[in-house]
Design an enzyme around this catalytic site. Sequence first.
Site, PDB file in Angstrom:
ATOM      1  N   LEU A  39      55.186  30.194  39.550  1.00  0.00           N
ATOM      2  CA  LEU A  39      54.477  29.361  40.510  1.00  0.00           C
ATOM      3  C   LEU A  39      53.046  29.871  40.689  1.00  0.00           C
ATOM      4  CD1 LEU A  39      57.278  29.080  43.231  1.00  0.00           C
ATOM      5  CD2 LEU A  39      56.771  27.467  41.394  1.00  0.00           C
ATOM      6  N   LEU A 191      29.522  33.272  34.354  1.00  0.00           N
ATOM      7  CA  LEU A 191      28.883  34.452  34.947  1.00  0.00           C
ATOM      8  C   LEU A 191      29.914  35.522  35.307  1.00  0.00           C
ATOM      9  CD1 LEU A 191      26.007  33.127  37.241  1.00  0.00           C
ATOM     10  CD2 LEU A 191      26.086  33.412  34.764  1.00  0.00           C
ATOM     11  N   GLY A 277      33.032  23.492  31.901  1.00  0.00           N
ATOM     12  CA  GLY A 277      33.642  22.617  32.892  1.00  0.00           C
ATOM     13  C   GLY A 277      35.125  22.443  32.676  1.00  0.00           C
ATOM     14  N   LEU A 325      37.792  23.857  43.533  1.00  0.00           N
ATOM     15  CA  LEU A 325      37.983  25.128  44.208  1.00  0.00           C
ATOM     16  C   LEU A 325      39.354  25.162  44.865  1.00  0.00           C
ATOM     17  CD1 LEU A 325      34.475  25.295  45.924  1.00  0.00           C
ATOM     18  CD2 LEU A 325      35.202  26.590  43.906  1.00  0.00           C
ATOM     19  N   ALA A 326      39.987  26.336  44.837  1.00  0.00           N
ATOM     20  CA  ALA A 326      41.336  26.470  45.386  1.00  0.00           C
ATOM     21  C   ALA A 326      41.364  26.128  46.872  1.00  0.00           C
ATOM     22  CB  ALA A 326      41.839  27.900  45.168  1.00  0.00           C
ATOM     23  N   HIS A 451      25.521  46.572  64.454  1.00  0.00           N
ATOM     24  CA  HIS A 451      24.616  47.375  63.627  1.00  0.00           C
ATOM     25  C   HIS A 451      25.299  48.698  63.295  1.00  0.00           C
ATOM     26  CE1 HIS A 451      20.901  49.208  62.168  1.00  0.00           C
ATOM     27  NE2 HIS A 451      21.207  50.264  62.917  1.00  0.00           N
TER      28      HIS A 451
END
Length: 473
Positions: A39, A191, A277, A325-326, A451
């Site tokens: 799965l 990339l 793609g 995208l997931a 910070h």
Amino acid sequence: MKNLYDLVVIGSGPGGYVSAIRASQLGLRTAIIEKYQELGGTCLNVGCIPSKSLLDSSKYFSLAKNNYSSHGIFFEKLFFDFKKMMDRKNEVVKNINNGVKYLMKKNKIDVYQGIGSFKTKNILFLKDIKSLKEKKEIQFQYCIISTGSKPSCFPHLNFHLENRILSSTEALHLKEIPKKLIIIGGGIIGLELGSIFNRLGSKIIILEPMEKIISNMDDSLSHEMQKILEKSSIQIETSLSVSNIFKENHEQISVFAKYHNGKEVKFIGDYCLLSIGRIPYTKNLELENIKIQKNKKGFIHVNDDLQTSVKNIYAIGDVIGGKMLAHKAEEEGLYVVEHIVGKKPNKLNYDLIPSIIYTYPEVASVGRSENEIKKDKIEYNIGIFPMKILARARTSGCTDGFLKMISHKKTDEILGVHIIGDHASDMIMEASIAMEFRSSSEDIYRICHPHPTLSESFKEAALLNFENRSIHM
């Protein structure tokens, strides 16, 4: 005997298995059909998860080789074991596979292995993956198609490890480090995989048909990312079209290309990765049996509620197009299930789906690019804050990149946020939440940011946006 379900989900990727879980939680008798043994779909098995595992492993090696000495950390003999990296990647995938199986069992979801093909709008054939023989019929009230996508390839080529022409799937199963890897396509996949093998010693050449890499993102991200990659000795060639790829011999691949100015060039490597793609995967669904409509590119047509042309059948994720995208598929799956049970969920805001590239430093983006805003003739302000000014970036040693915030000149509403920097994948959520609630840049500046953190870049960019000044720059 037919199996009767309230909902059947075809495909067990992030969109599919999340849909099934939510359906079970809301009281629907649910089944999921998956043609492969494991799965999780492309994302878990041959995509997001294995690639991130290798990105992390190769990043740690690269940091140890190039950066740790500045921290006072030295190695006498630094080396990597590629097989062990791949074994670890496989173990990570296996553990998450087991987690998904557990979730199916926990939520009492019936799992069928095989191919789901439509007989009618309420009956699926479950077919054997090899013989395509019918094993049983499954009856349902509603169905979600979540069969995803597969890598695109040039018409005359096939992906195969032995002939050295690869998709991302084959690249994630290599047994050796390429000496020279030619990558066609300078998008996210190109990339990320290029970064992995570059860190491990491959010579990387990226060929991008467009004028810039990651062309679907803000121009500033593209320009900065190219500088960072070239600093890592990755060769990037843009504005050229590949005309032919063939195997020179048992060890070499030749890629012929032509620049847009007409100049022809030949690149030689031992492997070629095509990352041009992805295309929707609808094979063997037999959509024609129930007249489900697809567009010219093969994506399943859906309405605003993600219903197909057959109203009790929905489709989500890569198979309907848009951002592949997931997390987009997951949100669509949750929406569909809640819509089915009458919960009236809010529609997904497709403009606010974050995009991320897990290079080092990472790239993350949400909202509109500067070019898109210009095209709509909207007056805007920009705040760009360099990461190298942040104390936290200096302590960590990753000072490349910036945070760019774009806001409406009159209303100060944030329109887009674009980041290159360490942990950009985590930082982008502050932008997503702010934009979902239509925050102004002043709102962000007025919020106390801890910070030293990288998130201070939001505060500084916000101040630049609405007052054109910064505290630390």
